[in-house]
Design an enzyme around this catalytic site. Structure first.
Site, short mmCIF file in Angstrom:
data_model
loop_
_atom_site.label_atom_id
_atom_site.label_comp_id
_atom_site.label_asym_id
_atom_site.label_seq_id
_atom_site.Cartn_x
_atom_site.Cartn_y
_atom_site.Cartn_z
N GLU A 54 0.79 -1.24 0.00
CA GLU A 54 0.00 0.00 0.00
C GLU A 54 0.82 1.28 0.00
O GLU A 54 0.50 2.22 0.71
CB GLU A 54 -0.95 0.00 1.21
CG GLU A 54 -1.96 -1.11 1.16
CD GLU A 54 -2.95 -1.05 2.30
OE1 GLU A 54 -4.15 -0.99 2.01
OE2 GLU A 54 -2.53 -1.06 3.48
C1 ACM Z 1 -2.22 -5.32 4.07
O1 ACM Z 1 -3.31 -5.73 4.49
N1 ACM Z 1 -2.09 -4.04 3.78
C2 ACM Z 1 -1.10 -6.19 3.88
#
Ligand code: ACM
Length: 679
Positions: A313
């Site tokens: 992310e």
């Molecule tokens: C995640 O759930 N961002 C690995």
């Protein structure tokens, strides 16, 4: 699983005719029950033979204590070691606590003798858990049924991730969860140690990391060593995660110079919607000098061969608005931020390799050209899982095992890392190492975390240990209920903490009516609670009814089962059970409303209690109609009634206070309504 046991499962019988059979979880590879029982008395003793070390001595002593607590037999730990002991553990060699270590064992319970044979002591530790699960009681006392078990895991990587960042999870909670993991034969504790909201580990090299990156709550290095030793004694590896280049605010609280934009960077207190989260500057040499010293320190602290660098992310916002980073991309012919992150990963990988560590990361680190010695953790779907395996990257599955999302144990259980349509060759399949349950901690504290981890993680543990063909959901739930209780004997608090939360909600008042309602409501699933309009901060109290309520309501499942039985053949007995439940719910509203009235924290759920009572009344009418014969019955179930009932059920589905009436319970109305309309 051997045929004979499959048959027994189907028939719900055991060979020697006892009504109950041991509730094993995870189900071993092969179980063959025999006629007869090994009866326990206070002379029960055990001995360990072969080549072994301290680990199995400690494990045997703990095991004997648990057996003693369960049976009330006074078993002196000095009874360990007598050469003529009736329980013999044979071990070929002490294990390394490492990936691919042998965890197999063979267990034979016969008349006056039990033999547990394993290649390694960790295999024996797995077998000890199975033996304790075999314990049965009858009027004559405690016994183990005669049995022959051969067992080994299907996947070598069977983990539980605990996020200790969003809310800090202290060492005693970690330890009791390690005990739970050992009970269900999990073998990797993945500690998510750094994130935007907290840097949860002491660094002696860069002390401002934990001093300024956490609110005073972090593991000291001594505590980390204690956790590693505690886990190793139970045959469990500890894999640390230091999430970079994104999810990194807490690093920059003390060291803002390594971010991609000028600070300052206070620790993040918001738990979602972090669109402008800061990111490491991957273009500066100093970044890697800093990370090298840090990873050198951590590599010396954590003995496991694998080190997780997160990598998830990173939205690239900070990179896009930094001209110098844009120039760097141009100079290096990088088409996008993904390639820039690939470059960052390669640099970090070199640091880890110098420390003889293998790099691990989330989906996002899977990029063409990356060396095949990394491990991918697949969380966004199964696409990366299969792609990685096809390209010969070791990979584990976490997508579908996010236990913080509060789905049912069934959903997690049926999520196989190798589903029937995987399309992989036998060789490619070998790259799928297993999976990890993921306990993200945005909405849990030390008080509630056990109630989100257990018992669903036991279902995941079985999926990863047992054969793919062990997938009967009803049977799983039956065994899960038994394991759930045994997990609490270890000190876990997934059941008992609920009452404490309920007492707080009623300001110390009577909680019996609230318990009845809480038994059939569930916290909102998926990300819906977070998306309800409330902004959750790290300091938002997690003591709501939604925190007390648990996912996958057992009572709702019982109701569903009773309805199914009743509509297929309405017997008197099922009717009585159903009516008892429905009358309880119908009357409960009257008892609960005065309590809700005096408890400001509960006002929101007043309507939920009312809905449940109203629906129970409707169900009672339907049942009494179905119980009567056609001539007696007064059919009031008009078209208008149908519409009103459908609307009531629909209204009852609306969540309040971040809880909802169990969808399983509400769905069970459909067959009842259909049955009424058929009559
Ligand atoms: C995640 O759930 N961002 C690995």
């Amino acid at each position: 699983m051997k045929i004979i046991y499959c048959l027994l499962l189907v028939l719900g019988l055991s060979l020697h005719g006892h009504a109950s059979r041991p509730k094993l979880m995870p189900m071993p590879t092969s179980v063959v029950f025999k006629q007869g029982q090994f009866r326990l008395n206070q002379h029960f003793n055990l001995t360990i033979a072969g080549n072994f070390d301290e680990r199995i001595r400690g494990a045997s002593a703990r095991w004997l204590k648990r057996l003693s607590e369960q049976t009330l037999l006074v078993l002196n730990p000095k009874q360990i070691g007598d050469k003529n002991a009736i329980f013999k553990i044979h071990i070929t060699k002490p294990a390394k606590v490492a990936l691919h270590e042998d965890e197999s064992y063979q267990l034979t319970v016969k008349d006056k003798q039990i033999v547990l044979a394993a290649t390694t002591d960790i295999g024996a530790i797995r077998g000890l858990e199975t033996l304790l699960q075999l314990l049965q009681a009858d009027t004559d006392g405690y016994y183990f049924p005669h049995v022959e078990i051969t067992d080994r895991p299907r996947f070598p990587w069977r983990g539980l991730l605990i996020d200790v960042c969003r809310h800090f999870i202290p060492i005693d909670v970690i330890k009791r969860n390690i005990d739970g993991m050992a009970m269900v034969k999990l073998n990797v504790l993945h500690l998510h140690l750094t994130d935007d909201q907290g840097f949860r580990i002491e660094s002696k090299t860069y002390p401002k990391l934990h001093q300024l990156g956490a609110d005073g709550l972090f593991f000291t290095q001594e505590q980390i060593k204690e956790i590693i030793a505690y886990a190793a004694n139970r045959g469990i590896r500890v894999v640390p995660e230091f999430d970079i280049p994104g999810h990194a605010t807490s690093w920059f609280a003390g060291y803002p110079q390594f971010a991609s934009a000028p600070g300052p960077y206070p620790i993040e207190t918001k738990l979602a919607g972090l669109d402008n989260a800061p990111t490491f500057d991957p273009t500066k040499k100093e970044t890697y000098t800093f990370l090298k010293a840090f990873f050198n320190e951590m590599a010396a602290l954590f003995p496991d061969e694998y080190m997780h660098i997160g990598g998830d992310e990173n939205n690239g916002r900070q990179w896009n608005s930094n001209l110098q980073i844009q120039d760097f991309k141009k100079q290096h012919n990088m088409a996008n931020n993904h390639q820039l992150q690939g470059y960052f990963n390669q640099e970090v990988r070199k640091i880890l390799v110098q420390n003889r560590k293998k790099m691990m990361g989330w989906d996002e680190i899977f990029q063409p050209g990356t060396s095949n010695d990394i491990v991918i953790q697949s969380w966004r779907g199964k696409k990366t899982l299969f792609e990685a395996a096809k390209q010969h990257y070791p990979v584990i599955l976490s997508h579908g095992y996010y236990i913080d999302l509060l789905y049912s144990a069934k959903d997690y259980y049926l999520n196989d890392p190798l589903p029937t349509n995987h399309g992989l060759t036998a060789e490619e399949q070998q790259y799928i190492l297993g999976g990890e349950a993921a306990m993200w901690a945005e909405l849990v504290t030390a008080e509630t975390i056990d109630s989100r981890i257990w018992p669903s993680t036991a279902a995941i543990a079985e999926r990863l240990w047992s054969a793919a063909s062990v997938n009967n959901v009803a049977d799983m739930y039956e065994r899960l209920a038994s394991i759930e209780t045994q997990l609490e004997y270890l000190g876990l608090s997934h059941q008992k903490n609920r009452d404490v939360l309920l007492k707080r909600l009623t300001n110390g008042g009577d909680i019996s009516a609230l318990k009845t309602l809480t038994d059939v409501i569930e916290p909102m699933k998926g990300l819906s609670r977070r998306k309800q309009g409330t902004t959750y901060y790290t300091y938002t109290p997690l003591t709501m009814i939604a925190d007390a309520a648990r996912p996958d309501s057992k009572v709702a499942r019982k109701f569903e089962k009773l309805v199914k039985t009743f509509v297929s053949s309405p017997t008197g007995e099922t009717a009585i059970e159903l009516k008892t439940l429905l009358l309880l719910w119908q009357n409960n509203d009257r008892l609960l409303q005065p309590i809700i009235n005096q408890s400001p924290s509960l006002h929101e759920i007043s309507i939920i209690s009312t809905h449940l009572a109203a629906l129970s009344g409707i169900a009672l009418d339907m049942i009494s109609y179905l119980e009567k014969d056609k001539k007696q019955a007064d059919n009031v179930f008009s078209e208008q009634w149908q519409q009103q009932t459908a609307k009531r059920i629909q209204d009852a589905r609306l969540p309040r206070g971040s809880v909802e009436i169990s969808p399983t319970l509400l769905d069970a109305f459909t067959p009842l309504v259909q049955r009424v309309l058929q009559k």
